[in-house]
Scaffold this motif. Structure first.
Motif, PDB file in Angstrom:
ATOM      1  N   PHE A  62       1.019  -1.463  -0.085  1.00  0.00           N
ATOM      2  CA  PHE A  62      -0.097  -0.504   0.048  1.00  0.00           C
ATOM      3  C   PHE A  62       0.459   1.705   0.076  1.00  0.00           C
ATOM      4  N   GLN A  63       1.933   1.362  -0.433  1.00  0.00           N
ATOM      5  CA  GLN A  63       3.266   2.223   0.220  1.00  0.00           C
ATOM      6  C   GLN A  63       2.568   3.380  -1.314  1.00  0.00           C
ATOM      7  N   GLY A  64       1.855   2.969  -2.170  1.00  0.00           N
ATOM      8  CA  GLY A  64       1.554   4.119  -3.667  1.00  0.00           C
ATOM      9  C   GLY A  64      -0.002   5.206  -2.237  1.00  0.00           C
ATOM     10  N   ILE A  65       0.190   4.602  -1.606  1.00  0.00           N
ATOM     11  CA  ILE A  65      -1.301   5.503  -1.066  1.00  0.00           C
ATOM     12  C   ILE A  65      -0.570   6.968   0.112  1.00  0.00           C
ATOM     13  N   SER A  66       0.559   6.724   0.195  1.00  0.00           N
ATOM     14  CA  SER A  66       1.525   7.768   1.132  1.00  0.00           C
ATOM     15  C   SER A  66       1.230   9.302   0.828  1.00  0.00           C
ATOM     16  N   PRO A  67       1.661   9.477  -0.361  1.00  0.00           N
ATOM     17  CA  PRO A  67       1.494  11.001  -0.866  1.00  0.00           C
ATOM     18  C   PRO A  67      -0.195  11.246  -0.406  1.00  0.00           C
ATOM     19  N   LEU A  68      -1.259  10.536  -0.388  1.00  0.00           N
ATOM     20  CA  LEU A  68      -2.182  11.050  -0.193  1.00  0.00           C
ATOM     21  C   LEU A  68      -2.447  11.352   1.806  1.00  0.00           C
ATOM     22  N   LEU A  69      -1.067  10.875   2.723  1.00  0.00           N
ATOM     23  CA  LEU A  69      -1.739  11.324   3.872  1.00  0.00           C
ATOM     24  C   LEU A  69      -0.798  12.985   4.136  1.00  0.00           C
ATOM     25  N   LYS A  70      -2.143  13.758   4.228  1.00  0.00           N
ATOM     26  CA  LYS A  70      -1.801  15.173   3.799  1.00  0.00           C
ATOM     27  C   LYS A  70      -2.703  15.785   4.605  1.00  0.00           C
ATOM     28  N   GLY A  71      -3.057  16.640   6.141  1.00  0.00           N
ATOM     29  CA  GLY A  71      -3.428  17.373   6.554  1.00  0.00           C
ATOM     30  C   GLY A  71      -4.104  16.321   8.100  1.00  0.00           C
ATOM     31  N   PRO A  72      -5.839  16.584   7.604  1.00  0.00           N
ATOM     32  CA  PRO A  72      -6.437  15.521   9.335  1.00  0.00           C
ATOM     33  C   PRO A  72      -6.934  14.042   8.433  1.00  0.00           C
ATOM     34  N   THR A  73      -5.931  13.290   7.930  1.00  0.00           N
ATOM     35  CA  THR A  73      -6.656  12.030   6.721  1.00  0.00           C
ATOM     36  C   THR A  73      -6.959  10.962   8.216  1.00  0.00           C
ATOM     37  N   ALA A  74      -7.496   9.947   7.904  1.00  0.00           N
ATOM     38  CA  ALA A  74      -7.924   8.981   8.591  1.00  0.00           C
ATOM     39  C   ALA A  74      -7.784   7.411   7.629  1.00  0.00           C
ATOM     40  N   LEU A  75      -7.736   6.553   8.287  1.00  0.00           N
ATOM     41  CA  LEU A  75      -7.604   5.605   7.074  1.00  0.00           C
ATOM     42  C   LEU A  75      -8.260   4.210   7.294  1.00  0.00           C
ATOM     43  N   SER A  76      -9.422   3.991   6.315  1.00  0.00           N
ATOM     44  CA  SER A  76     -10.411   2.767   6.803  1.00  0.00           C
ATOM     45  C   SER A  76     -10.048   0.938   6.164  1.00  0.00           C
ATOM     46  N   TRP A  77     -10.135   0.390   6.481  1.00  0.00           N
ATOM     47  CA  TRP A  77     -10.230  -1.034   5.680  1.00  0.00           C
ATOM     48  C   TRP A  77     -10.768  -2.243   6.442  1.00  0.00           C
TER      49      TRP A  77
END
Length: 176
Positions: free
Chosen positions: A67-82
């Motif tokens: 899942f390394q490709g989503i690292s650039p999306l981690l900016k600001g108040p983020t949350a992860l769901s799985w």
């Protein structure tokens, strides 16, 4: 969080990323506690997990995973769901985003494939894993019921022919 808590958090996320097939990244600017609780409850009902994570720690946990490709999306108040069922997470998130404009889907990853927000919406449009299983079972059972019907048809046709001859014989015997 102290250093050991951070390490434990990163290790827990790495374990999750090793088990799951889909991770969704969302942004929750201004989401109220009540809204976040509602979202968590809906995710839990769908068999998914919703977790607000520090971006730096989440990026550390993503290193070395598919899942390394989503690292650039981690900016600001983020949350992860799985979840184990990728469609369940996507559907729940898309449905919640429709009614709450403060919840924004940034993207996700399905295995090694990185998805943008439109890709997640397309994934949400697919039938769930349980629905697909039911459809597949129906497809498998349909030929079996047709074969059983075909095998029974000659026997029932013969029975009808014998019954017709018997009635004919009875009618001739009564007439005579």
């Amino acid at each position: 969080m102290d250093r050991t808590e951070k390490q434990a958090f990163v290790q827990a996320l790495q374990a999750v990323f090793a088990e799951t097939s889909f991770v969704l990244v969302s942004q929750n600017k201004g989401l109220t506690v009540a809204d976040a609780t509602t979202l968590r409850r809906r995710m839990r009902e769908a068999g998914a997990t919703y977790k607000v994570a520090k971006n730096r720690l989440a990026a550390l946990a993503l290193d070395g995973t598919s899942f390394q490709g989503i690292s650039p999306l981690l900016k600001g108040p983020t949350a992860l769901s799985w979840s184990r069922d990728p469609v369940a997470v996507a559907k729940t998130a898309v449905d919640f985003a429709k009614v709450n404009d403060k919840f924004v889907i940034l993207g996700g990853a399905l295995g090694t494939q990185t998805l943008d927000a439109d890709g997640v919406k397309a994934l949400a449009a697919l039938p769930s894993l349980e629905t697909l299983r039911a459809q597949l079972l129906g497809l498998i059972q349909t030929p079996a019921t047709r074969i059983a019907g075909i095998l029974q048809a000659p026997g029932s046709q013969l029975a009808r022919v014998f019954a017709a001859y018997a009635k004919k014989d009875e009618a001739e015997a009564e007439a005579a």
